[in-house]
Enzyme design. Structure first.
Site, PDB file in Angstrom:
ATOM      1  N   ASP A   1       0.780  -1.183   0.040  1.00  0.00           N
ATOM      2  CA  ASP A   1       0.071   0.138   0.106  1.00  0.00           C
ATOM      3  C   ASP A   1       0.916   1.199   0.009  1.00  0.00           C
ATOM      4  OD1 ASP A   1      -2.547   0.904  -0.151  1.00  0.00           O
ATOM      5  OD2 ASP A   1      -2.655   1.504   2.196  1.00  0.00           O
TER       6      ASP A   1
ATOM      7  N   HIS B   1      -4.103  14.147   0.297  1.00  0.00           N
ATOM      8  CA  HIS B   1      -4.363  13.108   1.391  1.00  0.00           C
ATOM      9  C   HIS B   1      -3.341  13.254   2.606  1.00  0.00           C
ATOM     10  CE1 HIS B   1      -4.942   9.720   3.910  1.00  0.00           C
ATOM     11  NE2 HIS B   1      -4.037   9.149   3.667  1.00  0.00           N
TER      12      HIS B   1
ATOM     13  N   GLU C   1     -10.575   3.743   3.503  1.00  0.00           N
ATOM     14  CA  GLU C   1      -9.549   4.618   2.814  1.00  0.00           C
ATOM     15  C   GLU C   1     -10.003   4.291   1.109  1.00  0.00           C
ATOM     16  OE1 GLU C   1      -5.553   4.061   3.665  1.00  0.00           O
ATOM     17  OE2 GLU C   1      -5.646   5.581   5.344  1.00  0.00           O
TER      18      GLU C   1
ATOM     19  N   GLU D   1      -9.138   4.120  -2.498  1.00  0.00           N
ATOM     20  CA  GLU D   1      -8.000   3.763  -3.248  1.00  0.00           C
ATOM     21  C   GLU D   1      -8.484   3.219  -4.506  1.00  0.00           C
ATOM     22  OE1 GLU D   1      -4.642   2.039  -1.252  1.00  0.00           O
ATOM     23  OE2 GLU D   1      -5.071   2.972   0.701  1.00  0.00           O
TER      24      GLU D   1
ATOM     25  N   ARG E   1      -7.465   3.763  13.188  1.00  0.00           N
ATOM     26  CA  ARG E   1      -6.835   4.875  13.331  1.00  0.00           C
ATOM     27  C   ARG E   1      -6.200   4.725  14.675  1.00  0.00           C
ATOM     28  NH1 ARG E   1      -5.705   5.969   8.170  1.00  0.00           N
ATOM     29  NH2 ARG E   1      -7.786   6.438   7.161  1.00  0.00           N
TER      30      ARG E   1
ATOM     31  N   GLN F   1      -3.674   2.255  14.910  1.00  0.00           N
ATOM     32  CA  GLN F   1      -2.305   2.602  14.023  1.00  0.00           C
ATOM     33  C   GLN F   1      -1.440   3.702  14.549  1.00  0.00           C
ATOM     34  OE1 GLN F   1      -3.811   4.055  10.271  1.00  0.00           O
ATOM     35  NE2 GLN F   1      -1.866   4.733   9.462  1.00  0.00           N
TER      36      GLN F   1
ATOM     37  N   LYS G   1      -4.185  -2.110  10.032  1.00  0.00           N
ATOM     38  CA  LYS G   1      -4.430  -2.278   8.556  1.00  0.00           C
ATOM     39  C   LYS G   1      -4.767  -3.559   8.244  1.00  0.00           C
ATOM     40  CE  LYS G   1      -3.091   2.086   7.081  1.00  0.00           C
ATOM     41  NZ  LYS G   1      -4.259   2.835   6.172  1.00  0.00           N
TER      42      LYS G   1
ATOM     43  N   GLU H   1     -10.065  12.510   7.155  1.00  0.00           N
ATOM     44  CA  GLU H   1     -10.062  13.734   6.854  1.00  0.00           C
ATOM     45  C   GLU H   1     -11.463  14.426   6.655  1.00  0.00           C
ATOM     46  OE1 GLU H   1      -7.977  11.633   3.293  1.00  0.00           O
ATOM     47  OE2 GLU H   1      -7.436  13.499   2.744  1.00  0.00           O
TER      48      GLU H   1
END
Lengths: 417, 417
Positions: B124, B131, B197, B199, B233, B236, B249, B359
């Site tokens: 990743d 971002h 997220e 992606e 989060r 992490q 993750k 975000e």
């Protein structure tokens, strides 16, 4: 525990790494047989495909030694691992009529060794406190050597399975993006701070889904190998913030060719270190899951003989492989047969017990003196690094075999025309 | 580029995501057929095993659609990818006699979709500047938002391939070790800051060894999928120093079920963004390798309808998948068929273009208002997140299908007795 006697004389020697008590699993080839699963016994290899074809060993699920890797046996589950080992032990015991098996032995000296299992994914931890403190002190000073999370969990990162090769496969010094401290811009160049890391790898033998307790994690470990996590310190230093090691660890990861089973290591089990803080529920110690395995690293320059540069022990770990694996699954992360879990660099408290050049030369400030008079801060082209590991009982040794690799010069720039 | 007309009427609609120009590759199952490779065309799926068995498509290397994943086709190399696509395009074209193929179509509505390929390894990246600046600003303030390496290389980390599942597979909110800012000790608890997220994932179709140029890297990309890199989060934040994301993750990574090939995306190619610093040789732009693909994220709470919470575009990337892959190989890291390369979260410059809850709610400080009146800082139990992506030409659309997943409540503690 006593030496188990075999009808193969070399297996009964007090210096062999492969007595009947060991029976490590590998993959070998000869011109005649091709690539096959084999078991080391003294100075011979037992050809597992031949044993299976002869009908001396049977599996309900059908033949498992058609493919030259051990994942198929792992896939059968822990009960079958035990039964298989028991039957092989019995077939090779002194009191057994050997003539059926004699033709199924290959002298180790005539065989080439290959990677013993298909590596599904590779995870590398950072779980030896001596190493973590050494590395942290160099980077952040004594006061902040350990990050605040270190005493609470095994810190790990996902590595790259495609980089894993077997002992004896050499590779080129990597190119990479590096930035010198006094420069403002990075350059693309061959790594100048290329290093080894002395580790032990645990192999996951059963798949799992959902969080595992430490005991459940230990139950799915199939065996162990020596592991050299080659590291480009300069690439790693520049790329590592904020997402951790990436290309600095991706060039090669060398493992020893023989999987030493969890059962073979029972005599060497020992308890956990003193804990500075109480571990949370998912990591609590539950019985002896550390191992008293002495470890050495030797460095052989192109010209000159080998120097032993590290002597340490696997029992220096702060978190066991079982604890690492339990933590690894705490998020629900599924495990697969063939996952490889690196211990992280193993160092002891003494200077000669340090498991990397980074520590041995203290970041290059105190270069190491080799037997031939050369000095080393990091690895030079054509340096060969060899890891060895063994557990010792009164009358036998359980060895891992050698884990060796040579750093070849960097490729000519791959981007010039 | 113009719409290619097919004898399948639904493929000629101006609103279908799957016109003859697309032909994305997936794996479907029905009670009758079992699990098979299939190609989406309008509202139907072409059964590839049936096409191969009929002899309409042949491979010199023997049958490749015996297994329900696309790795076998990838393995044949880029020339065969092109030939196969050309032949399928021809078989489904309006001017072809369709009666041989009609029995090989399955209505999409009657089929279940599965993961389209075996994921070898998952990497990743963190390569969209909007971002990275948003996340960095929250953590380190405006001045130090981007780490010094960011403008010089695509920062990436190895993820966990075993966590990758197909759209529609739900999972439990993870447990993990977290430490609240005001506490001195961590606790083991279900994640409270669970996030998505947005992606796009690139799929490596050919193996490689040694460093690749950007062009060589692009050449081995087989196709693209939507990818949701679910992120805890709080886990992490506590685990991430110094080795990066790990268990935060590892719970799940959801991909869309259809591989949209590189060829299908040619009409949407666009050039790189303005560069703030010149890229080093291994990353230099060499032609248009970015894509104009509009992306949306919707959030559907347990009670209430979907709210579109993000609208952005894949062309907002700073590094292309080809550049990421070139960097990934710079150390000599080997690539394998089925490696999956996540772009990193894709955000635009505007608030509504942000590709994560982190975000969108600015770390929880500015909760988001949903259509049903509820508010969200991070994801709640039973929230469903759906990613969609499409490229638009004058008279056709190339779509990726939906990439969806629902966060189920955390398991009862796995460690209590």
């Amino acid at each position: 525990m006593k030496l188990l006697k075999s009808w193969i004389p070399s297996a009964n020697s007090s210096v062999t790494e492969f007595p009947l008590n060991n029976l490590p699993y590998g993959v070998f080839s000869t011109a005649k047989l091709g690539k096959r699963c084999g078991i080391a016994i003294g100075d011979m290899i037992l050809d597992c495909q031949a044993v299976e074809e002869s009908g001396l060993i049977k599996f309900n699920s059908g033949p498992i030694f058609k493919n030259p890797f051990w994942n198929n046996l792992m896939d059968l589950g822990a009960e079958e691992w035990t039964r298989f080992r028991k039957e092989i032990t019995s077939l090779l015991s002194l009191d057994v009529n050997s003539h059926k098996l004699e033709n199924m032995l290959v002298p180790k000296a005539t065989a080439e060794l290959h990677i013993p299992f298909l590596v599904s994914e590779f995870t590398d931890f950072w779980s030896c406190k001596h190493h973590a403190v050494n590395a942290g002190t160099m980077l952040r000073g004594t006061e902040n050597a350990l990050p605040p999370n270190w005493n609470h969990m095994p810190i790990g990162y996902n590595g790259r399975a495609s980089s894993v090769t077997v002992s004896g496969v050499n590779f080129n010094r990597p190119w990479g993006q590096v930035k010198k401290p006094n420069n403002t811009l990075p350059v693309l160049a061959p790594s100048k701070r290329f290093d080894f890391e002395l580790e032990i790898g645990a192999i996951v033998g059963s798949k799992s889904k959902g969080p595992l307790t430490v005991q459940q994690a230990d139950d799915i470990i199939f065996g162990y190998v020596l592991l050299n996590d080659w590291s480009a310190r300069d690439i790693q230093a520049w790329e590592g913030q904020p997402l951790g090691p990436f290309q600095g660890k991706a060039t090669a990861t060398t493992i020893s060719p023989w999987i030493v089973t969890k059962e073979a290591l029972i005599p060497f089990k020992c308890g956990p270190p003193a804990r500075e803080v109480e571990l949370l529920d998912h990591l609590k110690d539950c019985g002896p899951m550390f191992y008293d395995i002495s470890l050495t690293v030797s460095l052989t320059p192109k010209k000159g003989k080998a120097s032993i540069i590290t002597e340490t022990n696997y029992k220096e770990m702060y978190y066991s492989s079982a604890q690492q694996l339990a933590h690894h699954t705490s998020s629900g992360c599924p495990m697969r047969v063939g996952d490889l879990i690196g211990s992280g660099t193993i160092s002891g408290s003494q200077e000669y017990e340090r498991g990397s050049m980074l520590e041995l030369s203290w970041g290059g400030k105190e270069p190491l003196h080799l037997a031939n008079g050369e000095i080393r801060s990091f690895l030079e082209d054509f340096d060969t690094v060899t890891l060895q590991g063994k557990g010792t009982q009164e009358d036998f040794i359980i060895g891992f075999g050698s884990c060796t690799g040579t750093v070849l010069p960097a490729l000519k720039s791959p981007y010039s025309n």
